[in-house]
Design an enzyme around this catalytic site. Structure first.
Site, mmCIF file in Angstrom:
data_model
loop_
_atom_site.group_PDB
_atom_site.id
_atom_site.type_symbol
_atom_site.label_atom_id
_atom_site.label_comp_id
_atom_site.label_asym_id
_atom_site.label_seq_id
_atom_site.Cartn_x
_atom_site.Cartn_y
_atom_site.Cartn_z
ATOM 1 N N LYS A 1 101.673 -25.902 -42.726
ATOM 2 C CA LYS A 1 102.269 -25.378 -41.501
ATOM 3 C C LYS A 1 103.666 -25.938 -41.275
ATOM 4 O O LYS A 1 104.606 -25.181 -41.015
ATOM 5 C CB LYS A 1 101.378 -25.722 -40.297
ATOM 6 C CG LYS A 1 100.177 -24.817 -40.226
ATOM 7 C CD LYS A 1 99.333 -25.176 -39.044
ATOM 8 C CE LYS A 1 98.431 -24.040 -38.667
ATOM 9 N NZ LYS A 1 99.141 -22.856 -38.194
ATOM 10 N N TRP B 1 87.523 -42.288 -21.484
ATOM 11 C CA TRP B 1 87.224 -40.851 -21.398
ATOM 12 C C TRP B 1 86.108 -40.442 -22.339
ATOM 13 O O TRP B 1 85.482 -39.428 -22.161
ATOM 14 C CB TRP B 1 88.479 -40.020 -21.670
ATOM 15 C CG TRP B 1 88.794 -39.828 -23.119
ATOM 16 C CD1 TRP B 1 89.381 -40.736 -23.954
ATOM 17 C CD2 TRP B 1 88.545 -38.663 -23.913
ATOM 18 N NE1 TRP B 1 89.520 -40.215 -25.204
ATOM 19 C CE2 TRP B 1 89.011 -38.930 -25.213
ATOM 20 C CE3 TRP B 1 87.976 -37.419 -23.661
ATOM 21 C CZ2 TRP B 1 88.928 -38.013 -26.253
ATOM 22 C CZ3 TRP B 1 87.897 -36.503 -24.708
ATOM 23 C CH2 TRP B 1 88.367 -36.801 -25.983
ATOM 24 N N GLU C 1 87.692 -30.954 -30.740
ATOM 25 C CA GLU C 1 88.407 -30.898 -29.466
ATOM 26 C C GLU C 1 89.906 -31.187 -29.639
ATOM 27 O O GLU C 1 90.737 -30.536 -29.016
ATOM 28 C CB GLU C 1 87.781 -31.896 -28.481
ATOM 29 C CG GLU C 1 88.579 -32.173 -27.225
ATOM 30 C CD GLU C 1 88.627 -31.014 -26.240
ATOM 31 O OE1 GLU C 1 87.819 -30.076 -26.395
ATOM 32 O OE2 GLU C 1 89.460 -31.054 -25.337
ATOM 33 N N HIS D 1 92.924 -40.757 -16.241
ATOM 34 C CA HIS D 1 94.153 -40.192 -16.819
ATOM 35 C C HIS D 1 93.790 -39.314 -18.013
ATOM 36 O O HIS D 1 94.232 -38.177 -18.116
ATOM 37 C CB HIS D 1 95.094 -41.323 -17.248
ATOM 38 C CG HIS D 1 96.183 -40.893 -18.188
ATOM 39 N ND1 HIS D 1 97.251 -40.132 -17.778
ATOM 40 C CD2 HIS D 1 96.365 -41.098 -19.516
ATOM 41 C CE1 HIS D 1 98.045 -39.899 -18.817
ATOM 42 N NE2 HIS D 1 97.527 -40.465 -19.884
ATOM 43 N N ARG E 1 93.957 -51.630 -26.647
ATOM 44 C CA ARG E 1 94.126 -50.662 -25.567
ATOM 45 C C ARG E 1 93.136 -50.975 -24.443
ATOM 46 O O ARG E 1 92.204 -51.752 -24.614
ATOM 47 C CB ARG E 1 93.937 -49.239 -26.082
ATOM 48 C CG ARG E 1 92.583 -48.984 -26.693
ATOM 49 C CD ARG E 1 92.537 -47.686 -27.476
ATOM 50 N NE ARG E 1 92.453 -46.529 -26.599
ATOM 51 C CZ ARG E 1 91.824 -45.383 -26.915
ATOM 52 N NH1 ARG E 1 91.235 -45.262 -28.096
ATOM 53 N NH2 ARG E 1 91.790 -44.379 -26.091
ATOM 54 N N HIS F 1 86.286 -34.450 -32.284
ATOM 55 C CA HIS F 1 87.337 -34.149 -33.236
ATOM 56 C C HIS F 1 87.770 -32.696 -33.208
ATOM 57 O O HIS F 1 88.958 -32.427 -33.107
ATOM 58 C CB HIS F 1 87.067 -34.659 -34.639
ATOM 59 C CG HIS F 1 88.379 -34.762 -35.350
ATOM 60 N ND1 HIS F 1 89.251 -35.793 -35.125
ATOM 61 C CD2 HIS F 1 89.040 -33.878 -36.132
ATOM 62 C CE1 HIS F 1 90.374 -35.557 -35.767
ATOM 63 N NE2 HIS F 1 90.282 -34.406 -36.386
ATOM 64 N N HIS G 1 85.677 -40.656 -38.469
ATOM 65 C CA HIS G 1 86.862 -41.501 -38.644
ATOM 66 C C HIS G 1 87.273 -42.136 -37.304
ATOM 67 O O HIS G 1 88.138 -42.991 -37.276
ATOM 68 C CB HIS G 1 88.021 -40.743 -39.295
ATOM 69 C CG HIS G 1 88.618 -39.651 -38.479
ATOM 70 N ND1 HIS G 1 89.104 -38.496 -39.011
ATOM 71 C CD2 HIS G 1 88.805 -39.525 -37.146
ATOM 72 C CE1 HIS G 1 89.572 -37.723 -38.065
ATOM 73 N NE2 HIS G 1 89.404 -38.311 -36.918
ATOM 74 N N HIS G 2 86.646 -41.690 -36.215
ATOM 75 C CA HIS G 2 86.887 -42.347 -34.929
ATOM 76 C C HIS G 2 86.037 -43.598 -34.772
ATOM 77 O O HIS G 2 86.158 -44.300 -33.780
ATOM 78 C CB HIS G 2 86.577 -41.388 -33.773
ATOM 79 C CG HIS G 2 87.470 -40.195 -33.742
ATOM 80 N ND1 HIS G 2 88.647 -40.175 -33.045
ATOM 81 C CD2 HIS G 2 87.378 -38.988 -34.345
ATOM 82 C CE1 HIS G 2 89.235 -38.998 -33.205
ATOM 83 N NE2 HIS G 2 88.482 -38.261 -33.988
ATOM 84 N N ASP H 1 94.297 -5.565 -20.303
ATOM 85 C CA ASP H 1 93.848 -6.782 -19.612
ATOM 86 C C ASP H 1 92.945 -7.542 -20.566
ATOM 87 O O ASP H 1 92.754 -7.131 -21.710
ATOM 88 C CB ASP H 1 93.086 -6.432 -18.324
ATOM 89 C CG ASP H 1 93.130 -7.589 -17.318
ATOM 90 O OD1 ASP H 1 92.822 -8.719 -17.704
ATOM 91 O OD2 ASP H 1 93.492 -7.347 -16.154
ATOM 92 N N TYR I 1 91.696 -30.463 -32.115
ATOM 93 C CA TYR I 1 92.337 -29.274 -32.682
ATOM 94 C C TYR I 1 92.363 -28.140 -31.679
ATOM 95 O O TYR I 1 93.262 -27.295 -31.710
ATOM 96 C CB TYR I 1 91.674 -28.872 -33.997
ATOM 97 C CG TYR I 1 91.942 -29.920 -35.040
ATOM 98 C CD1 TYR I 1 93.239 -30.114 -35.500
ATOM 99 C CD2 TYR I 1 90.954 -30.774 -35.488
ATOM 100 C CE1 TYR I 1 93.531 -31.118 -36.395
ATOM 101 C CE2 TYR I 1 91.241 -31.783 -36.385
ATOM 102 C CZ TYR I 1 92.525 -31.951 -36.834
ATOM 103 O OH TYR I 1 92.815 -32.950 -37.711
ATOM 104 N N SER J 1 83.396 -23.335 -17.944
ATOM 105 C CA SER J 1 84.662 -22.610 -17.797
ATOM 106 C C SER J 1 85.316 -22.359 -19.153
ATOM 107 O O SER J 1 85.740 -21.242 -19.453
ATOM 108 C CB SER J 1 85.594 -23.410 -16.885
ATOM 109 O OG SER J 1 86.919 -23.021 -17.064
ATOM 110 N N SER J 2 85.372 -23.413 -19.980
ATOM 111 C CA SER J 2 86.019 -23.256 -21.288
ATOM 112 C C SER J 2 85.276 -22.264 -22.161
ATOM 113 O O SER J 2 85.884 -21.458 -22.868
ATOM 114 C CB SER J 2 86.061 -24.578 -22.049
ATOM 115 O OG SER J 2 86.719 -25.546 -21.323
ATOM 116 N N THR K 1 97.858 -28.908 -42.653
ATOM 117 C CA THR K 1 98.863 -29.226 -41.641
ATOM 118 C C THR K 1 100.243 -29.284 -42.281
ATOM 119 O O THR K 1 101.227 -28.797 -41.720
ATOM 120 C CB THR K 1 98.541 -30.573 -40.971
ATOM 121 O OG1 THR K 1 97.159 -30.592 -40.642
ATOM 122 C CG2 THR K 1 99.340 -30.756 -39.704
ATOM 123 N N SER L 1 105.033 -21.138 -33.692
ATOM 124 C CA SER L 1 105.218 -20.103 -34.707
ATOM 125 C C SER L 1 105.846 -18.841 -34.132
ATOM 126 O O SER L 1 106.208 -17.935 -34.882
ATOM 127 C CB SER L 1 103.874 -19.752 -35.357
ATOM 128 O OG SER L 1 103.271 -20.909 -35.862
#
Lengths: 528, 172
Positions: free
Chosen positions: A334, A145, A258, A80, A453, A256, A305-306, A109, A260, A172-173, A331, A271
């Site tokens: 924003k 994951w 990732e 998932h 979890r 991390h 922090h993870h 293009d 963002y 790809s990315s 943040t 925006s």
């Protein structure tokens, strides 16, 4: 170059030369078609990943084991997440980038159209490999994951398939990111300086740099896993002198930034929507740009922090705690700017605006629970509980995914030339927002009460909140069928959309007809 | 335009390398700072010359054999009281219960982790691979000291060893 461009224009000026069928979609180099492919792919993955989420929620409706065995449950949580992160959210934003960036900067293009084709067509193969891993002995990857070593060193063949799939989607990315950067830096319309670029383009430019910086690190991490598994290296295997905690450091150095990568383009979309429906220019444009850059920079120095609970020294925990809390400053800038843009605006609440306001409100809730998690001593209680699950669904679903839905409604008339059904759109928003909260808000309480979890079962006292959550999840899943219906109906027909679609919106994309013709901006517009 | 593409590709390749560079960086970081309970190595001559302080520390030894390894592995010296700066010996017993020769390699760890850096070994069976013939048993030595920089509030620490099957691994 100019000669070639002229010849190109001559060839395509006649619409009946537009390729069709296989040639149009499989060999496409057109940014709009590739954008459409990305968006359809993303939506498909949203449903596949969503179906897995429903398996999880069905199993967790009651304590005890009802539908699936724990190993399959673990495969569901792992797949998932992999599918939602790499299959739904990231390609979804690349789809928006493909469609909108050339239209927003006045380019005909993307800069590298052939590479654009490759970066999309790698994805279906990558995800086929990933999904086929369900059918190998031992089933799909089940280690979460994050693919933490040493568990992934022990897993079956599916882990190798997952690693190959990750390599492919990483390539790809990276290609997509290179394309965005080159397009933005080279192909802006005359007069469009960097500080005149639309916010969505800015956020994607910064996201693209993040992608190039961290996707290769993740590729390195999974390559190390692969060689640990098969070629006798011992990066993460203590038996050969490796260190499993090292994997977590490398993974989160990627992981991390990732997160963002998955939220900055959402900020960009918001925006655009808010100024249009508040009928005021975006408040604090340059502070938005710098806040985005600041978030991107900070994302590189907060990874640990993870992993507060791995046994880091106190100095390390303090550093990562303060650095993480620092992110709430840009943040907050924003969120302040969005709210201030709405302040005393002539607001109307069409579907995209409902989504935008929903994102500002719900994402901020997710940000607040993030601040709670950033507090190291508190994190020892929250770590790996449903509180974390609630937190990242608030930022990822009601941040990234709902921003994409809002963006889809906002630009759908431009893409299809038809207005969507406003009533159905609003119904879709309210169903999504309400069911989302029914699903995930109770998970905060579950987490605080100590439910971990990634377990297929739980003690009796967690039943009620889990039932709320499961009912919400099924409602949320079924509501998305309405989303598909609205899109299909809008593609097929509906009220003709005008060039501007909305009330005097800002941006070059509103200067081309609706639907945007196959080729736009053959002559670059001049931006004053 | 191609120029930017080339530069960006180079950045991507370098970042792939950076992922790998994190491995030695992490290793060096842990060794220099003693983070993560890594211990230090010292020359025997230097260890013997070190000043001895009047500070008692209790050291406990624990050991495990990984499930992949049919070995018995236990500390002979269960615990020691020693003074900071003093060189001491501890012994561990190991026996191969299988009918084949097996190569094992031991990892180690000190708790509390901040004491690890001040736990200095002059000699240890964990420095190299151990090959045990079928049925072979052995007593193995760790010679160590605690340096004077050991934080004052550390009064007891634990040295833990885990033996792993090292057959597959070329390095170390």
């Amino acid at each position: 170059m100019s000669h070639a461009a002229t010849a190109h224009d001559d060839h395509h000026d006649h619409d009946h030369h537009m390729p069709t069928g296989f040639k149009r979609w499989f060999m496409s180099t057109n940014h709009k078609d590739i954008g459409t492919l990305y968006l359809i792919f993303s939506l498909t993955m949203l449903f596949i990943g969503g179906a897995m989420a429903l398996v999880i929620r069905a199993e967790l409706f009651q304590p005890g084991l009802q539908f699936v065995d724990p190993h399959f449950f673990n495969q569901m949580t792992t797949m998932h997440a992999l599918i939602m992160v790499f299959g739904a959210v990231m390609p979804g934003f690349v789809g928006f980038a493909n469609w909108m960036i050339p239209l927003m900067v006045g380019a005909p293009d993307m800069a590298l159209p052939r590479m654009n084709n490759w970066s999309f067509w790698i994805l279906p193969f990558a995800f086929s490999i990933l999904l086929l891993s369900f059918f190998v002995p031992g089933g799909a990857p089940a280690a979460g994951w994050t693919l933490y070593a040493p568990l992934t060193i022990q897993g079956g063949m599916s882990v190798d398939m997952g690693i190959v799939a990750i390599h492919m989607m990483g390539i790809s990315s990276i290609m997509g990111a290179i394309n965005v950067i080159v397009t933005v830096l080279n192909m802006r319309a005359p007069g469009m300086t960097l500080m005149k670029m639309p916010m969505f383009v800015w956020t994607w430019l910064i996201t693209a740099f993040l992608l190039i910086a961290v996707m290769p690190v993740f590729a390195g991490a999974v390559t190390m896993l692969l060689t640990d598994r098969h070629f006798g290296t011992a990066f993460f295997n203590p038996a050969g002198g490796g260190d499993p905690v090292l994997y977590q450091h490398i993974f989160w150095f990627f992981g991390h930034p990732e997160v963002y990568i998955m939220i900055l383009p959402a900020f960009g979309i918001i925006s655009h929507i808010i100024p249009t429906f508040a009928r005021k220019p975006l408040f604090g444009y340059s502070s938005m740009v710098f806040a985005t850059a600041a978030i991107a920079f900070l994302s590189f120095i907060v990874w640990a922090h993870h992993m507060f609970t791995v046994g880091m020294p106190l100095q390390g925990e303090l550093f990562f705690m303060y650095a993480t809390m620092l992110i709430s400053v840009p943040t907050g800038v924003k969120v302040f700017n969005w709210v201030t843009t709405m302040w005393r605006g002539s607001m109307t609440f069409e579907t995209p605006m409902l989504y935008a306001i929903g994102v500002v409100f719900l994402f901020t809730l997710g940000g607040l629970s993030g601040l709670m998690l950033a507090i190291t001593p508190a994190d020892f209680q929250y770590h790996d509980t449903y509180f974390v699950v609630a937190h990242f669904h608030y930022v990822l679903f009601s941040g990234a995914v709902m921003a994409m839905m809002g963006g889809a409604f906002y630009w759908l008339p431009k893409w299809t030339g038809h207005m969507y059904n406003e009533t159905l759109g609003k119904i879709h928003f309210w169903l999504t927002a309400i069911f989302f909260n029914i699903t995930f808000f109770p998970q905060h309480f579950l987490g605080l009460a100590g439910m971990p979890r990634r377990y297929a079962d739980y003690p009796l006292q967690f039943t009620e909140f889990n039932q709320w959550s499961s009912i919400g999840a099924f409602g949320l899943g079924i509501s998305q069928l309405l989303f598909v219906y609205i899109i299909v109906a809008t593609v097929r027909g509906g009220k003709k959309a005008t060039k501007e679609v909305w009330d005097n919106p800002e941006g070059l994309e509103w200067t081309v007809p609706s639907p945007a013709p196959f080729h736009t901006f053959d002559e670059p517009p001049v931006v004053k | 335009m191609n120029n930017i593409v080339v530069k960006l590709v180079i950045v991507a390749v370098l970042m792939f390398g950076f992922g790998y560079a994190l491995v030695p960086l992490y290793e060096a970081f842990c060794r220099v700072t003693g983070f993560g309970g890594k211990t230090d190595i010292i020359e025997e001559a230097m260890a013997l010359e070190a000043p001895i302080e009047d500070r008692d520390v209790a050291v406990t030894f624990t050991s495990h054999s990984h499930t992949s390894l049919p070995w018995e592995f236990r500390p002979v010296t269960g615990a020691l009281d020693l003074k900071v700066g003093e060189v001491q010996d501890a012994y561990f017993y190991v026996k191969n219960y299988s009918d084949r020769p097996i190569t094992g390699m031991s990892t180690f760890n000190v708790t509390p982790p901040r004491a690890g850096f001040h736990f200095k070994k002059t000699e240890c069976f964990c420095f190299k691979k151990q090959v045990l013939e079928p049925g072979e048993e052995r007593e193995m030595l760790v010679r160590f000291m605690l340096d004077t920089e050991l934080p004052d509030d550390v009064h007891e620490l634990t040295l833990s060893y885990t033996f792993f099957d090292n057959e597959k691994f070329a390095g170390q």
